[in-house]
Design an enzyme around this catalytic site. Structure first.
Site, PDB file in Angstrom:
ATOM      1  N   PRO A   1      47.228  39.126  37.272  1.00  0.00           N
ATOM      2  CA  PRO A   1      46.482  37.601  37.084  1.00  0.00           C
ATOM      3  C   PRO A   1      45.156  37.756  37.695  1.00  0.00           C
ATOM      4  O   PRO A   1      45.082  38.404  38.845  1.00  0.00           O
ATOM      5  CB  PRO A   1      47.586  36.817  37.986  1.00  0.00           C
ATOM      6  N   GLU A   2      44.119  37.516  36.953  1.00  0.00           N
ATOM      7  CA  GLU A   2      42.934  37.097  37.572  1.00  0.00           C
ATOM      8  C   GLU A   2      42.435  35.836  38.031  1.00  0.00           C
ATOM      9  O   GLU A   2      43.461  34.857  38.043  1.00  0.00           O
ATOM     10  CB  GLU A   2      41.970  37.745  36.547  1.00  0.00           C
TER      11      GLU A   2
ATOM     12  N   ARG B   1      39.813  52.700  34.083  1.00  0.00           N
ATOM     13  CA  ARG B   1      40.417  51.802  33.631  1.00  0.00           C
ATOM     14  C   ARG B   1      40.161  51.594  32.193  1.00  0.00           C
ATOM     15  O   ARG B   1      39.308  51.826  31.753  1.00  0.00           O
ATOM     16  CB  ARG B   1      39.782  50.058  33.981  1.00  0.00           C
TER      17      ARG B   1
ATOM     18  N   LYS C   1      41.675  36.604  44.035  1.00  0.00           N
ATOM     19  CA  LYS C   1      43.034  36.471  43.212  1.00  0.00           C
ATOM     20  C   LYS C   1      44.152  36.176  44.071  1.00  0.00           C
ATOM     21  O   LYS C   1      45.318  36.392  43.778  1.00  0.00           O
ATOM     22  CB  LYS C   1      43.111  38.038  42.547  1.00  0.00           C
TER      23      LYS C   1
END
Ligand SMILES: [Zn+2]
Length: 286
Positions: free
Chosen positions: A2-3, A262, A59
């Site tokens: 979750p951002e 990433r 976050k």
């Protein structure tokens, strides 16, 4: 994981649904959840306290309590907070149950098991949050700040956007979308960006995160809100996990490559590693 938009959505749900509730008992089902203090003390200090507010910083999801403590969650990729009822009782991957008054329970589940929680007093909270960069949707975050902060760095732009000390709340999904909007290759070096590109980057950070909040988050796989509903922003993604598909802006194809460790999704046609094709900074430098 979750951002900013997903944590913001959960925070708002909790504000609406559980602020004012009393925690009658806290049941820690997976002690690896609790980073601070020890799991037993964590549960004991949660017992009998009332939830007075919720907020988000980067976050971090912060549940404020009338004891003066804050219950701080870092929800990882599988982290879900579900309110029962109305949600049906979840049976698997449970990490924590907060038994609330009025026969309601708040379940924390995470099938990846990476979500972490801390119970912090005011001083510990301050210490925890102080290294974080500015909130991108608040005042004080502007293109000038970004340029001053990272404009002379030779580092690649994408890892810088993910660095929570630079700016808060951006993760892998929104970073790829922001860079696509700005036509910046994720490996572009920060010190090669023009003034216009910094302005465009700032605008894209704001517009993408605001749209994510508006659409109640992005559900690629596991994200759910407190009432177990998926977000809707996945319907608006242009490049994230769209590799092999056509770029919405040209004839090219979206690719996926690792950048800074990433997986990164971008259009090599629209997002040139050495800068814009024409009319951009590099040409004017030449
Ligand atoms: Zn393209």
């Amino acid at each position: 994981m979750p951002e900013l938009p997903e944590v913001e959505t959960i925070k708002e749900d909790l504000r609406e649904l559980v602020v004012g509730s009393k925690i009658e008992r806290a049941e820690v089902l997976d002690p690896s959840l609790v980073e601070q203090p020890q799991a037993e003390e964590f549960a004991r200090r949660l017992e009998g306290v009332r939830i007075t507010g919720t907020r988000r910083r980067a976050k971090h999801l912060i549940v404020e309590l009338d004891s003066g403590d804050s219950l701080v969650f870092q929800l990882k990729i599988g982290g879900q907070l579900l309110l029962v009822p109305p949600v049906e009782e979840p049976k698997t991957a449970l990490m924590l149950i907060l038994h609330l008054d009025a026969d309601r329970r708040l379940f924390l589940r995470d099938e990846t098991g990476f979500t972490r929680a801390r119970l912090l007093d005011a001083e510990e909270l301050e210490e925890r949050l102080s290294p974080l960069g500015p909130e991108p949707l608040e005042e004080g975050f502007d293109a000038g700040y970004l340029q001053r902060k990272i404009g002379s760095r030779r580092a690649q732009i994408k890892p810088l956007l993910l660095d929570q000390k630079v700016v808060s709340g951006i993760g892998n999904i929104y970073a790829d979308e922001i860079l696509y909007d700005t036509r910046l290759h994720p490996r572009r070096k920060a010190n090669t960006l023009s003034e216009e590109e910094w302005k465009a980057l700032h605008a894209a950070i704001r517009s993408n995160l605001a749209a994510g909040v508006e659409h109640r988050g992005t559900t690629v796989r596991l994200y759910r809100d407190v009432l177990d509903r998926p977000g809707e922003h996945q319907n608006y993604l242009r490049v994230f996990e769209k590799h092999g598909r056509p770029c919405p802006g040209c004839e090219g194809e979206v690719v996926r490559e690792k950048v800074g460790g990433r997986p990164s999704h971008f259009c090599p046609e629209c997002q040139r590693e050495n800068g814009p094709k024409s009319g951009g900074t590099l040409e004017s430098l030449w």
